[in-house]
Scaffold this active site. Sequence first.
Site, short mmCIF file in Angstrom:
data_model
loop_
_atom_site.label_atom_id
_atom_site.label_comp_id
_atom_site.label_asym_id
_atom_site.label_seq_id
_atom_site.Cartn_x
_atom_site.Cartn_y
_atom_site.Cartn_z
CG ASP A 4 13.99 1.84 6.07
OD1 ASP A 4 14.42 2.24 4.97
OD2 ASP A 4 13.00 2.34 6.64
NE ARG A 25 4.75 1.25 -6.60
CZ ARG A 25 4.45 1.48 -5.33
NH1 ARG A 25 4.82 2.62 -4.77
NH2 ARG A 25 3.80 0.60 -4.60
CG HIS A 45 10.97 2.30 3.60
ND1 HIS A 45 11.08 3.01 4.77
CD2 HIS A 45 9.98 2.90 2.89
CE1 HIS A 45 10.20 4.00 4.76
NE2 HIS A 45 9.53 3.95 3.64
CG ASP A 46 7.59 -1.96 1.05
OD1 ASP A 46 7.24 -0.79 1.29
OD2 ASP A 46 7.43 -2.52 -0.04
CB SER A 71 7.20 5.88 4.67
OG SER A 71 8.02 6.25 3.60
#
Lengths: 404, 208
Positions: free
Chosen positions: A339, A234, A372-373, A164
Amino acid sequence: MTAALPDTKVLSPGNPPLSPARIVVLGQDTPFRLDSGVELGGFRIAYQTYGTLNADRTNAVLVCHALTGDHYVAEKHPVTGKPGWWNLMVGPGKPIDTDRYFVICSNVIGSCMGSEGPKELNLVTGKPWALDFPVITIADMVRAQRLLVEYLGVDQLFCVIGGSMGGMQVLQWAVSYPDKVYCCLPIATAARHSAQNIAFHEVGRQAIMADPEWCGGDYLNKGTKPTKGLSVARMAAHITYLSEAALHRKFGRNLQDRKAVTFGFDADFQVESYLRHQGISFVERFDANSYLYITRAMDYFDLAADHGGVLANAFQVTGPDGKRTGTPVRFCLVSFSSDWLFPTSESRAVVHALNSVAANVSFVEITTDKGHDAFLLDEPEFYQVVRGFVDGNAERRGLAARVG
Amino acid sequence: MAGHETNGHIRPDLERIVEWVQPGARVLDVGCGDGELLHALVRRKQVDGRGLELSMDGVRCSVGHGLPVIQGDADTDLKDYPSDGFDYVILSQTLQATRRPREVLEHLVRIGRYAIISLPNFGYWRVRMELLLRGRMPVTDRLGHQWYETPNIHFCTIRDFITLCDDAGISIERSVILGAGERPLPHPAASARANWLGEQGLFLLRRN
């Protein structure tokens, strides 16, 4: 530079390290000029190291953290008490093997875990920097890391790895210092932040700045804390780190501790409760102004723009004969199929640019529904690829399987 | 991939390709599968080798074993490679599976000082007999797919291939035709016998 050279620390499986972060003041001899034009005269960088530097000083690996990460890569986090954020990647016998490599990770400049940033005291005024802190870029983060790496006695890094925003730093390292990086792994990243990504960041920043407790950024002096705004930022960002499939698998439309919807705005659904929890726990460990600064740094990142609008130019170096030639750095790019924040097409654009200068590049897309994580999660194929790439290059570089 | 670690037995056509490559050369293996040939070239000829492979399983396998391979498609991605970027570009048993074989071939000799191609011969007598006597699309050991599921969409004979090279301004510097049991035939590649008895052909190519 004030601090003495630190001892390096050796990890053993039965004896996990828990040491206070190391902080060094860098850039005191010559002012540290940022991309914005502002000069910092001496700034703090918090960092951590694992493993032992070999006699030739050729086995150093720099790990670059993501937006809200820090230097607690492979040990218990002092605030959250959770395991290191890349425990699966870094440690004895892991793909980044601390028995073999000397691993360095620093908190990026502008962050809030000990490195110079808006939360820290401005030593000139004696008050927190807040919005007086200059806007920083990914290249500034990397310049600061370069000073740290030099300070640790390392000239060329064997490997630079990160996902990232960490991947952006990896790319910047390879472009800024091609002779100081032997091989690198930009993971789940891009050579520029897309309009969509900037848009999501703007939502987060607006949430923070709309919180009355933000007080124009001066909340540390006013004794307030924009927890609501940061928490919403967040929550929004967290959605972008997951995939629709992953959210559905985890929560579906399940209700939270109730049999039926309540016809109100309480967290009826598990997914709401989960996001609220993510938001609330985040504000305990992160500074709202740092969030503004670091998201901005990502937004400004555009490697091609810095090289005449042609990404391939970024990966050219001037050879000994004065001719432009492909970068000597060996690349392995990794993307994840689900992602959508840093989709495979972004990695492929970097691969195409590298191919066009005949650079040494590997590229793998890992099939996963974790979004993405995924780069932080248990994806065995991902770790197999990283291990293969890093080991292959270590062999080529002539690094011993163990230090000492 | 298991076979990679043991030094030695690779497919006979790949063995010939290894023989043709000069030590220390820069090599691009297009359609490198699980990296068998690339691995042999790196180990035995110390080449600076890269791979391009369509299948993600193949790419993961190669990269996981330390070989520099990217996931990509010969039909679309070769245009990104610079001219004369490599000493050799290898395309082994893949040309017949590309959508535009002529364009791929022209890219190969552009990117590499030499191109090495191996391809199955659709003029092989067993193939011809399948069609002639049984009236069925040939399924042989080397061409083991039914017509409706084959990745091989552009078959040619050795004679066809030589004609294409002529048309495209590509010279054949060296060739070997392998017959039954993958034994080399004594006949020149352009001969009718080679086109009848050859099960596959290997060619070292260079642009004129």
